[in-house]
Write a protein that holds these residues in place. Structure first.
Motif, mmCIF file in Angstrom:
data_model
loop_
_atom_site.group_PDB
_atom_site.id
_atom_site.type_symbol
_atom_site.label_atom_id
_atom_site.label_comp_id
_atom_site.label_asym_id
_atom_site.label_seq_id
_atom_site.Cartn_x
_atom_site.Cartn_y
_atom_site.Cartn_z
ATOM 1 N N ILE A 20 0.875 -1.158 0.000
ATOM 2 C CA ILE A 20 0.000 0.000 0.000
ATOM 3 C C ILE A 20 0.921 1.218 0.000
ATOM 4 O O ILE A 20 1.780 1.365 0.868
ATOM 5 N N ILE A 21 0.741 2.079 -0.990
ATOM 6 C CA ILE A 21 1.568 3.278 -1.125
ATOM 7 C C ILE A 21 0.648 4.486 -0.969
ATOM 8 O O ILE A 21 -0.306 4.652 -1.728
ATOM 9 N N PHE A 22 0.932 5.310 0.028
ATOM 10 C CA PHE A 22 0.136 6.498 0.340
ATOM 11 C C PHE A 22 0.969 7.708 -0.061
ATOM 12 O O PHE A 22 2.024 7.974 0.517
ATOM 13 N N HIS A 23 0.511 8.434 -1.078
ATOM 14 C CA HIS A 23 1.311 9.533 -1.609
ATOM 15 C C HIS A 23 0.489 10.814 -1.702
ATOM 16 O O HIS A 23 -0.723 10.812 -1.479
ATOM 17 N N ARG A 24 1.149 11.900 -2.042
ATOM 18 C CA ARG A 24 0.522 13.232 -1.999
ATOM 19 C C ARG A 24 0.088 13.755 -3.363
ATOM 20 O O ARG A 24 -0.314 14.911 -3.472
ATOM 21 N N GLY A 25 0.150 12.947 -4.391
ATOM 22 C CA GLY A 25 -0.267 13.427 -5.713
ATOM 23 C C GLY A 25 0.517 14.675 -6.087
ATOM 24 O O GLY A 25 1.735 14.723 -5.942
ATOM 25 N N SER A 26 -0.168 15.700 -6.526
ATOM 26 C CA SER A 26 0.497 16.943 -6.929
ATOM 27 C C SER A 26 0.814 17.864 -5.751
ATOM 28 O O SER A 26 1.469 18.886 -5.922
ATOM 29 N N ARG A 27 0.370 17.492 -4.554
ATOM 30 C CA ARG A 27 0.636 18.302 -3.355
ATOM 31 C C ARG A 27 2.094 18.150 -2.951
ATOM 32 O O ARG A 27 2.625 17.053 -2.869
ATOM 33 N N ILE A 28 2.751 19.268 -2.668
ATOM 34 C CA ILE A 28 4.154 19.268 -2.252
ATOM 35 C C ILE A 28 4.236 19.702 -0.788
ATOM 36 O O ILE A 28 3.682 20.728 -0.407
ATOM 37 N N TRP A 29 4.925 18.910 0.025
ATOM 38 C CA TRP A 29 5.187 19.290 1.405
ATOM 39 C C TRP A 29 6.504 20.065 1.399
ATOM 40 O O TRP A 29 7.560 19.529 1.086
ATOM 41 N N ASP A 30 6.418 21.347 1.759
ATOM 42 C CA ASP A 30 7.615 22.179 1.822
ATOM 43 C C ASP A 30 7.486 23.155 2.991
ATOM 44 O O ASP A 30 6.597 22.998 3.838
ATOM 45 N N GLU A 31 8.336 24.149 3.032
ATOM 46 C CA GLU A 31 8.343 25.095 4.153
ATOM 47 C C GLU A 31 7.079 25.955 4.220
ATOM 48 O O GLU A 31 6.844 26.629 5.228
ATOM 49 N N HIS A 32 6.255 25.926 3.188
ATOM 50 C CA HIS A 32 5.029 26.728 3.173
ATOM 51 C C HIS A 32 3.776 25.904 3.483
ATOM 52 O O HIS A 32 2.663 26.423 3.456
ATOM 53 N N SER A 33 3.927 24.619 3.769
ATOM 54 C CA SER A 33 2.777 23.735 3.958
ATOM 55 C C SER A 33 2.003 24.000 5.245
ATOM 56 O O SER A 33 0.811 23.733 5.316
ATOM 57 N N PHE A 34 2.689 24.498 6.282
ATOM 58 C CA PHE A 34 2.059 24.770 7.573
ATOM 59 C C PHE A 34 2.457 26.155 8.060
ATOM 60 O O PHE A 34 3.580 26.595 7.824
ATOM 61 N N ASN A 35 1.534 26.823 8.764
ATOM 62 C CA ASN A 35 1.859 28.135 9.308
ATOM 63 C C ASN A 35 2.602 27.979 10.641
ATOM 64 O O ASN A 35 2.895 26.855 11.061
ATOM 65 N N ASP A 36 2.896 29.072 11.314
ATOM 66 C CA ASP A 36 3.662 29.034 12.560
ATOM 67 C C ASP A 36 2.938 28.308 13.694
ATOM 68 O O ASP A 36 3.574 27.870 14.657
ATOM 69 N N GLU A 37 1.621 28.174 13.587
ATOM 70 C CA GLU A 37 0.840 27.460 14.597
ATOM 71 C C GLU A 37 0.663 25.980 14.262
ATOM 72 O O GLU A 37 -0.049 25.261 14.951
ATOM 73 N N GLY A 38 1.278 25.536 13.184
ATOM 74 C CA GLY A 38 1.177 24.139 12.782
ATOM 75 C C GLY A 38 -0.095 23.798 12.032
ATOM 76 O O GLY A 38 -0.438 22.627 11.876
ATOM 77 N N ILE A 39 -0.798 24.796 11.536
ATOM 78 C CA ILE A 39 -2.031 24.596 10.775
ATOM 79 C C ILE A 39 -1.686 24.537 9.289
ATOM 80 O O ILE A 39 -0.936 25.368 8.779
ATOM 81 N N ALA A 40 -2.240 23.548 8.607
ATOM 82 C CA ALA A 40 -1.975 23.390 7.171
ATOM 83 C C ALA A 40 -2.459 24.614 6.401
ATOM 84 O O ALA A 40 -3.536 25.147 6.670
ATOM 85 N N THR A 41 -1.649 25.052 5.471
ATOM 86 C CA THR A 41 -2.035 26.194 4.643
ATOM 87 C C THR A 41 -2.911 25.774 3.477
ATOM 88 O O THR A 41 -3.560 26.606 2.871
ATOM 89 N N TYR A 42 -2.942 24.480 3.169
ATOM 90 C CA TYR A 42 -3.808 23.966 2.114
ATOM 91 C C TYR A 42 -5.181 23.709 2.707
ATOM 92 O O TYR A 42 -5.298 23.074 3.757
ATOM 93 N N LYS A 43 -6.215 24.160 2.061
ATOM 94 C CA LYS A 43 -7.565 23.925 2.570
ATOM 95 C C LYS A 43 -8.400 23.075 1.617
ATOM 96 O O LYS A 43 -9.509 22.703 1.939
ATOM 97 N N GLU A 44 -7.855 22.768 0.461
ATOM 98 C CA GLU A 44 -8.578 21.918 -0.479
ATOM 99 C C GLU A 44 -8.009 20.509 -0.429
ATOM 100 O O GLU A 44 -6.838 20.302 -0.118
ATOM 101 N N ARG A 45 -8.852 19.557 -0.705
ATOM 102 C CA ARG A 45 -8.427 18.157 -0.730
ATOM 103 C C ARG A 45 -7.688 17.871 -2.034
ATOM 104 O O ARG A 45 -7.903 18.539 -3.049
ATOM 105 N N ILE A 46 -6.834 16.871 -2.020
ATOM 106 C CA ILE A 46 -6.073 16.483 -3.215
ATOM 107 C C ILE A 46 -7.024 15.808 -4.194
ATOM 108 O O ILE A 46 -7.731 14.859 -3.841
#
Length: 95
Positions: A20-46
């Motif tokens: 079973i391979i769980f991947h992020r599709g076109s979503r990239i996890w980088d330094e902009h993925s979460f704000n300073d409070e640890g909340i995801a900056t992406y609000k749409e589903r993949i």
């Protein structure tokens, strides 16, 4: 299958025949993925399927699913009964 993105987790089925391979599709996890409070900056589903089940013997995708369910795939495991457990750190959920 579609293109595979960054992999959040890989696990084998109890019989050892599939991965079973769980991947992020076109979503990239980088330094902009979460704000300073640890909340995801992406609000749409993949939009793409984020889970592939691969037959190890034939090296082919048996099935794929997960489109529109996850924001930031992070990990996966399969229990001894074959239930697949997936974590999404964007939604702060285990599914």
């Amino acid at each position: 299958p579609g293109s595979m993105g960054q992999v959040g987790g890989v696990t084998a089925t109890p019989d050892g025949e599939h991965l079973i391979i769980f991947h992020r599709g076109s979503r990239i996890w980088d330094e902009h993925s979460f704000n300073d409070e640890g909340i995801a900056t992406y609000k749409e589903r993949i939009a793409e399927n984020t889970i592939y089940e691969l037959n190890l013997e034939t090296q082919s995708v048996v099935r794929e699913w997960g489109a529109g369910i996850f924001e930031m795939p992070h990990g996966c495991s399969v229990d001894h009964d074959g239930n697949i457990w997936l974590t999404d750190c964007g939604l702060h959920q285990v599914k």
